[in-house]
Scaffold this active site. Structure first.
Site, mmCIF file in Angstrom:
data_model
loop_
_atom_site.group_PDB
_atom_site.id
_atom_site.type_symbol
_atom_site.label_atom_id
_atom_site.label_comp_id
_atom_site.label_asym_id
_atom_site.label_seq_id
_atom_site.Cartn_x
_atom_site.Cartn_y
_atom_site.Cartn_z
ATOM 1 N N LEU A 18 -2.639 7.380 -0.346
ATOM 2 C CA LEU A 18 -3.326 7.145 0.916
ATOM 3 C C LEU A 18 -2.709 7.965 2.046
ATOM 4 O O LEU A 18 -1.500 8.139 2.107
ATOM 5 C CB LEU A 18 -3.240 5.663 1.281
ATOM 6 N N ASP A 61 0.627 5.473 -4.806
ATOM 7 C CA ASP A 61 1.678 5.383 -3.792
ATOM 8 C C ASP A 61 2.919 4.641 -4.267
ATOM 9 O O ASP A 61 3.795 4.331 -3.457
ATOM 10 C CB ASP A 61 1.128 4.665 -2.553
ATOM 11 N N GLU A 66 9.810 0.889 -1.239
ATOM 12 C CA GLU A 66 10.297 0.047 -0.148
ATOM 13 C C GLU A 66 9.212 -0.891 0.383
ATOM 14 O O GLU A 66 9.508 -1.978 0.876
ATOM 15 C CB GLU A 66 10.806 0.926 0.993
ATOM 16 N N ASP A 67 7.957 -0.484 0.272
ATOM 17 C CA ASP A 67 6.875 -1.303 0.828
ATOM 18 C C ASP A 67 6.653 -2.594 0.064
ATOM 19 O O ASP A 67 6.026 -3.526 0.580
ATOM 20 C CB ASP A 67 5.562 -0.502 0.858
ATOM 21 N N ARG A 86 -2.634 -1.157 -3.009
ATOM 22 C CA ARG A 86 -1.205 -1.125 -3.285
ATOM 23 C C ARG A 86 -0.644 -2.463 -3.757
ATOM 24 O O ARG A 86 0.527 -2.532 -4.134
ATOM 25 C CB ARG A 86 -0.446 -0.635 -2.040
ATOM 26 N N ARG A 132 -0.887 -2.032 8.706
ATOM 27 C CA ARG A 132 -0.551 -2.592 7.396
ATOM 28 C C ARG A 132 0.097 -3.980 7.468
ATOM 29 O O ARG A 132 0.106 -4.699 6.473
ATOM 30 C CB ARG A 132 0.387 -1.632 6.650
ATOM 31 N N HIS A 162 3.865 3.262 9.514
ATOM 32 C CA HIS A 162 4.824 2.152 9.455
ATOM 33 C C HIS A 162 5.838 2.285 10.588
ATOM 34 O O HIS A 162 6.047 3.383 11.119
ATOM 35 C CB HIS A 162 5.587 2.174 8.122
ATOM 36 N N CYS A 247 11.378 5.230 2.561
ATOM 37 C CA CYS A 247 10.327 4.637 1.710
ATOM 38 C C CYS A 247 10.625 4.707 0.224
ATOM 39 O O CYS A 247 10.085 3.925 -0.555
ATOM 40 C CB CYS A 247 8.980 5.339 1.892
#
Length: 255
Positions: A18, A61, A66-67, A86, A132, A162, A247
Site C-alpha cells: 500500500l 506489507d 512493527e505495525d 493487513r 490507520r 504513521h 517499521c
C-alpha cells in the site's frame, strides 16, 4: 537487559504494498531482499538477538512487522491494523511475542491501531491519530498500558502514513522530525528539526548508537556532532512504500 528484535522476511508480493501519501514507484524484489538482509545484519552486528516472524507471503506489507504488535514492559499489544488487507499479519506476530514470553492483549473492533503510530520513551507513549489509528484504538492502548504506568498522548497526524513516518526520538528523549511533515511539534517536550525527511527515523541500537537511513547524510552529521555513532543502512526499496528503519523490526527490551 537483553536486546531482542523481531523481523519478517519480505513477501514476494512486496511491489503490491500500500501507498497513501506518495506516488507508487517500481520495486526491485531482489534489491529489497538484499536491503532487508543488510538491515538484519546491522541489528545483529550491534548485539541484538534477531528472530524471524513466520513469513506471510500473501501479505505484501508484511515486512513492516512493527505495525502488528506494540511491546511495553512485559505486555505485547497485538494490533488491529487500520488497513483491512493487513490484519492477517498479526497472527504470526502474536505467536512470536507469545513464544518470547510476553503477556498478550489485543486491540478489538471498532478500534484500529498500527504499531508505526506508537512512539515510546521513558514512560510516555505518543500515538498518532490519523488514517490507520483511531480514537478507540488509542483508548484501548491507554487502558492496556495504564497498569504499567505509561502516559498515552494522542498526536494529530495528517501529512504522513504513521507517526513514526514523521518523528522518532533520540536516546535523550529529544523528538526529531522533518518539520514540513510534522503537524504540531509543540506536542513534544523537546523537538529537533532535521534537514532531510529520511533523517526523521532512527532506531536506538545502544545509548550512543543510532541506526538510520543512508539517504540522510546531513542529518547523520548532525547526530555525529551530538556525540552519536551512526549506522547507516540502505532501505530505499522500502522507503518507496512509506517504510523506514523503525517499521522493519519490533525491538523488545522489556523482558
Amino acid at each position: 537487559m537483553t536486546r531482542k528484535a523481531l523481523v519478517r522476511r519480505p513477501s514476494p508480493r512486496i511491489a503490491e504494498g500500500l501507498v497513501t501519501h506518495i506516488e507508487r514507484s517500481p520495486i526491485d524484489l531482489d534489491l529489497a531482499m538484499r536491503q532487508w538482509q543488510g538491515y538484519v545484519d546491522a541489528l545483529k552486528n550491534a548485539g541484538w538477538e534477531v528472530t524471524e516472524v513466520e513469513p506471510a507471503a500473501d501479505c505484501p506489507d508484511s515486512a513492516f512487522v512493527e505495525d502488528a504488535v506494540v511491546v511495553y514492559g512485559d505486555v505485547a499489544v497485538v494490533t488491529r491494523p487500520g488497513a483491512v488487507e493487513r490484519r492477517p499479519e498479526v497472527v504470526g506476530a502474536e505467536k512470536s511475542v507469545r513464544d518470547a514470553g510476553y503477556r498478550v492483549v489485543h486491540i478489538e473492533a471498532p478500534g484500529t491501531l498500527d504499531g508505526g503510530d506508537v512512539l515510546k520513551f521513558d514512560g510516555k507513549v505518543y500515538v498518532g491519530k490519523g488514517g490507520r489509528t483511531n480514537d478507540d484504538g488509542i483508548r484501548q492502548l491507554r487502558e492496556h498500558l495504564a497498569p504499567l504506568g505509561a502516559e498515552v498522548v494522542a498526536v494529530p497526524l495528517t501529512k504522513v502514513l504513521h507517526l513514526k513516518s514523521a518523528v522518532t526520538a533520540l536516546p535523550d528523549g529529544t523528538v526529531i522530525g522533518y518539520e514540513p511533515l510534522v503537524d504540531d511539534a509543540r506536542v513534544f517536550d523537546k523537538f529537533l528539526a532535521v534537514p532531510e525527511e529520511p533523517g526523521s527515523h532512527v532506531v536506538l541500537l545502544e545509548n550512543d548508537r543510532l541506526l538510520m537511513s543512508s539517504r540522510a547524510p546531513a542529518t547523520a552529521d548532525i547526530f555525529r556532532d551530538l556525540g552519536y555513532d551512526v549506522v547507516p543502512v540502505d532501505i530505499g526499496e522500502f522507503e518507496k512504500l512509506e517504510g523506514c528503519v523503525t517499521c522493519l523490526s519490533v525491538r523488545m527490551r522489556g523482558i
